[in-house]
Design a protein around this motif. Structure first.
Motif, PDB file in Angstrom:
ATOM      1  N   GLY A 139      -9.225   6.548  -3.017  1.00  0.00           N
ATOM      2  CA  GLY A 139      -7.808   6.692  -2.720  1.00  0.00           C
ATOM      3  C   GLY A 139      -7.458   6.598  -1.251  1.00  0.00           C
ATOM      4  N   ARG A 157      -6.615  13.231  -4.450  1.00  0.00           N
ATOM      5  CA  ARG A 157      -5.874  12.258  -5.257  1.00  0.00           C
ATOM      6  C   ARG A 157      -5.626  12.741  -6.694  1.00  0.00           C
ATOM      7  N   LYS A 191     -11.696   2.555  -1.409  1.00  0.00           N
ATOM      8  CA  LYS A 191     -10.575   2.195  -2.279  1.00  0.00           C
ATOM      9  C   LYS A 191     -10.577   3.074  -3.524  1.00  0.00           C
ATOM     10  N   LEU A 228      -6.709  -2.514   1.836  1.00  0.00           N
ATOM     11  CA  LEU A 228      -6.581  -1.392   2.758  1.00  0.00           C
ATOM     12  C   LEU A 228      -5.895  -1.854   4.036  1.00  0.00           C
ATOM     13  N   ASN A 229      -4.962  -1.074   4.536  1.00  0.00           N
ATOM     14  CA  ASN A 229      -4.366  -1.387   5.835  1.00  0.00           C
ATOM     15  C   ASN A 229      -5.383  -1.137   6.937  1.00  0.00           C
ATOM     16  N   PRO A 278      -0.040   8.830   1.663  1.00  0.00           N
ATOM     17  CA  PRO A 278      -1.072   7.935   2.201  1.00  0.00           C
ATOM     18  C   PRO A 278      -2.157   8.699   2.965  1.00  0.00           C
ATOM     19  N   GLY A 282       0.148  -1.835   8.239  1.00  0.00           N
ATOM     20  CA  GLY A 282       0.459  -0.429   7.989  1.00  0.00           C
ATOM     21  C   GLY A 282       1.386   0.131   9.049  1.00  0.00           C
ATOM     22  N   ASP A 297      -6.127   4.651   1.919  1.00  0.00           N
ATOM     23  CA  ASP A 297      -5.133   3.587   2.020  1.00  0.00           C
ATOM     24  C   ASP A 297      -5.259   2.734   3.265  1.00  0.00           C
ATOM     25  N   THR A 326       0.835  -1.196   0.000  1.00  0.00           N
ATOM     26  CA  THR A 326       0.000   0.000   0.000  1.00  0.00           C
ATOM     27  C   THR A 326       0.874   1.252   0.000  1.00  0.00           C
ATOM     28  N   ARG A 327       0.239   2.404  -0.189  1.00  0.00           N
ATOM     29  CA  ARG A 327       0.984   3.663  -0.092  1.00  0.00           C
ATOM     30  C   ARG A 327       1.596   3.827   1.300  1.00  0.00           C
TER      31      ARG A 327
END
Length: 263
Positions: free
Chosen positions: A122, A89, A119, A148-149, A96, A172, A124, A2-3
Motif C-alpha cells: 500500500g 492499510r 505496491k 508509484l509516484n 497516501p 505526485g 503510494d 495514485t492516492r
C-alpha cells in the motif's frame, strides 16, 4: 491516478493546503509506531511520509538519525516497515503513504522485488534522497511504471539550469527543502521560501510542498500560505524521542495540521 494524486485533487477542490507528517517506521518500537501512524489521519494529516530506517542517513540531522537508530535497535527492517504499511492499510485505504529513505536497502532487495512488495503493502510514492535525476533509470522510471509516484527534492541550490532536470520525471508532488543542510538544522522562513516556491511552480503543474525547519503551528501556517502545503518531521520525531505518549504526539501533530489548514 495514485492516492497522492487523488488527495491533492481533493484538497485543491476544497481550496485547502496539505499537511504532510514524517515519522520513522518502528520508532520507538513497532507497536507504538503503528499506533501513531494509524492515528495520523485523524489528527489532520493528509499525506504520511514513512521513514525507512537506515544506518547512514546522510540528509538527516541528529533527531532523525536517533529515531532511525531506535528503530533499528528495536528490530525494524525493510520487511517490518512494509508490514507496518500493510497493517495500516487494513483500516485506511485512502491516506497516501510516501516511503522516504535511501537507496541501499532497496538496491539490496532488488528493485523489481522491492517495487512489487511496496505496491502490495500500500505504498503510494517514494522519496529516495541519494538518487539524483541522472540515475532515474535505476529506480524512478521503474517505480512510475509500477504505479508509484517518485517525489523529487528541490533545494535552495537548485538553480534555473538544474530545475528542469530535477522536475523531468517527478510525480505526485515536489518536495522543496527550505534550507541548506540537514533536517532540523534551522528554521524555515516564509519570506525566503515564497519566491522559490513561485519559481518552481512556474516550471511544473505539480503541487509544491515545503519541508525542513517547520516546528510550530504558526510556522506551519506561514509556510503553507506560500506553498501547497507543509511537511513536519523533526519536531514530531523529537516528541517521540522524548518519550511522549502516542496521544500527546498526535495532539501536537493536530496543532501543526490545523496551522497548515488555516493557511
Amino acid at each position: 491516478m495514485t492516492r497522492i494524486d487523488a488527495k491533492f485533487a481533493e484538497l485543491n477542490a476544497q481550496g485547502k493546503k496539505a499537511f504532510v507528517s514524517y515519522v520513522m517506521a518502528g520508532d520507538p518500537d513497532f507497536d507504538s509506531s503503528l499506533e501513531l501512524v494509524k492515528g495520523l489521519p485523524g489528527a489532520g494529516v493528509d499525506v504520511i511520509e514513512l521513514g525507512l530506517p537506515f544506518t547512514d542517513p546522510m540528509a538527516d540531522g541528529p533527531t532523525i538519525q536517533l529515531a532511525g537508530q531506535r528503530a533499528l535497535e528495536a528490530g525494524m527492517t525493510l520487511d517490518r516497515t512494509l508490514e507496518l504499511a500493510t497493517e495500516f492499510r487494513k483500516a485506511d485505504n485512502t491516506t497516501p503513504i510516501v516511503l522516504m529513505g535511501y537507496y541501499n536497502p532497496i538496491y539490496s532487495r532488488g528493485v523489481e522485488t522491492f517495487l512489487s512488495q511496496a505496491k502490495a503493502a500500500g505504498i503510494d510514492g517514494l522519496i529516495v534522497v541519494d538518487l539524483p535525476p541522472e540515475e532515474d533509470d535505476e529506480l524512478c522510471i521503474p517505480a512510475q511504471a509500477a504505479g508509484l509516484n517518485f517525489v523529487r527534492l528541490a533545494t535552495p541550490t537548485t538553480d534555473d539550469k538544474r530545475l528542469p532536470r530535477v522536475l523531468q520525471n517527478t510525480s505526485g508532488f515536489v518536495y522543496y527543502v527550505s534550507i541548506t543542510g540537514i533536517t532540523g538544522a534551522a528554521e524555515a522562513e516564509a519570506t525566503d521560501v515564497g519566491p522559490e516556491v513561485a519559481r518552481i511552480k512556474a516550471a511544473t503543474d505539480l503541487p509544491v510542498i515545503v519541508g525542513f525547519g517547520i516546528n510550530t503551528p504558526a510556522k506551519s501556517q506561514a509556510i503553507a500560505s506560500v506553498a501547497d502545503g507543509a511537511v513536519v518531521g523533526s519536531a514530531i520525531v523529537s516528541q517521540i524521542g522524548a518519550g511522549k505518549p502516542v496521544g500527546e504526539v498526535l495532539d501536537f501533530v493536530k496543532s501543526l495540521a490545523d496551522g497548515a489548514h488555516a493557511a
